[in-house]
Design an enzyme around this catalytic site. Structure first.
Site, PDB file in Angstrom:
ATOM      1  N   LEU A  36     -14.510  38.419  20.340  1.00  0.00           N
ATOM      2  CA  LEU A  36     -14.573  39.779  19.814  1.00  0.00           C
ATOM      3  C   LEU A  36     -14.652  39.613  18.307  1.00  0.00           C
ATOM      4  CD1 LEU A  36     -11.818  41.712  21.833  1.00  0.00           C
ATOM      5  CD2 LEU A  36     -14.276  42.081  21.926  1.00  0.00           C
ATOM      6  N   ASP A  37     -15.599  40.291  17.653  1.00  0.00           N
ATOM      7  CA  ASP A  37     -15.715  40.122  16.213  1.00  0.00           C
ATOM      8  C   ASP A  37     -14.497  40.695  15.500  1.00  0.00           C
ATOM      9  OD1 ASP A  37     -16.155  42.894  15.757  1.00  0.00           O
ATOM     10  OD2 ASP A  37     -18.315  42.660  15.903  1.00  0.00           O
ATOM     11  N   LYS A  38     -14.401  40.410  14.212  1.00  0.00           N
ATOM     12  CA  LYS A  38     -13.225  40.795  13.425  1.00  0.00           C
ATOM     13  C   LYS A  38     -12.948  42.291  13.492  1.00  0.00           C
ATOM     14  CE  LYS A  38     -11.358  40.691   8.769  1.00  0.00           C
ATOM     15  NZ  LYS A  38     -11.680  40.581   7.363  1.00  0.00           N
ATOM     16  N   SER A  40     -13.675  44.333  15.925  1.00  0.00           N
ATOM     17  CA  SER A  40     -13.491  44.819  17.291  1.00  0.00           C
ATOM     18  C   SER A  40     -12.075  44.525  17.769  1.00  0.00           C
ATOM     19  CB  SER A  40     -14.504  44.167  18.229  1.00  0.00           C
ATOM     20  OG  SER A  40     -15.813  44.495  17.833  1.00  0.00           O
TER      21      SER A  40
END
Length: 175
Positions: A36-38, A40
Site C-alpha cells: 500500500l503506498d504511503k 493509502s
C-alpha cells in the site's frame, strides 16, 4: 494490520520515513504481502511464509482487493462505469477495475468502492487522476474474503485459523 496513512510498506526506508515495522514495533521477520503506498491505508497482510504470501499476491490467483476511495468530485454513473471499462493512460496502458460503485456522496465529494483483481502500481490513483479527479483517501477494506473489519488504525493481529483457511480456499477456487 490496519496500515495508517503516512507509513511506508518496507523494512527500512532510505529517506527515514516511518515503516510498517515501526508501527508493529517488531523486527522485519514478517514480510508484507503486496504493498500500500504511503498515502493509502487499510488492510495489509504480513507473513513469515514467503510462498503463501507470493500466492496471495500473485495476479494469477485473482483474489479481489476491495478499496473504499474518497474522491474530490461527485462521481456519476458514467464516471463509475469508465473505471470498469478502462481508463487509458498517457503511455497507452489501459487500467481497469473489476467492479466499481458509488457508496455515498456529499456536496463536494463521494466514496466509491473499487475492486481490483490485479493491482498495478498506484492503479486506482492513476485511473482517477486521469479522469480529472483527486483521490482524497484510499482504504483497502478486503483481500478476497478477508475483511478489515473494526481493527483500529495502526493495530495488528494474527489471522485466525478460520481466516487462513478461508484465504487458502479462495486461492484454490481461483487459481
Amino acid at each position: 494490520m490496519n496500515k495508517p496513512r503516512g507509513v511506508v510498506t518496507t523494512a527500512s526506508d532510505e529517506r527515514g520515513r516511518k515503516t510498517v515495522y515501526a508501527v508493529l514495533n517488531a523486527n522485519p521477520w514478517a514480510a508484507p504481502v503486496g504493498r500500500l503506498d504511503k498515502a493509502s491505508e487499510g488492510l495489509l497482510l504480513l507473513t513469515n511464509d514467503s510462498e503463501w504470501g507470493a500466492r496471495i499476491a500473485a495476479p494469477e490467483t485473482h483474489l479481489d482487493k476491495t478499496y473504499h476511495v474518497q474522491v474530490a468530485t461527485i462521481a456519476d454513473e458514467e464516471f463509475v462505469q469508465a473505471l470498469v471499462r478502462g481508463v487509458k493512460q498517457n503511455d497507452g496502458e489501459v487500467l481497469r477495475a473489476e467492479h466499481a460503485r458509488r457508496l455515498r456522496a456529499g456536496q463536494k465529494n463521494c466514496w466509491l468502492e473499487i475492486i481490483l483483481v490485479e493491482g498495478k502500481n498506484r492503479q486506482i490513483r492513476r485511473m482517477i487522476e486521469t479522469m480529472g479527479a483527486e483521490v482524497l483517501r484510499l482504504v483497502r477494506v478486503a483481500i478476497g474474503p478477508l475483511q478489515l473489519g473494526d481493527l483500529a488504525k495502526g493495530e495488528h493481529r494474527s489471522l485466525t485459523g478460520y481466516e487462513k483457511r478461508m484465504l487458502d480456499r479462495a486461492m484454490r477456487g481461483r487459481s
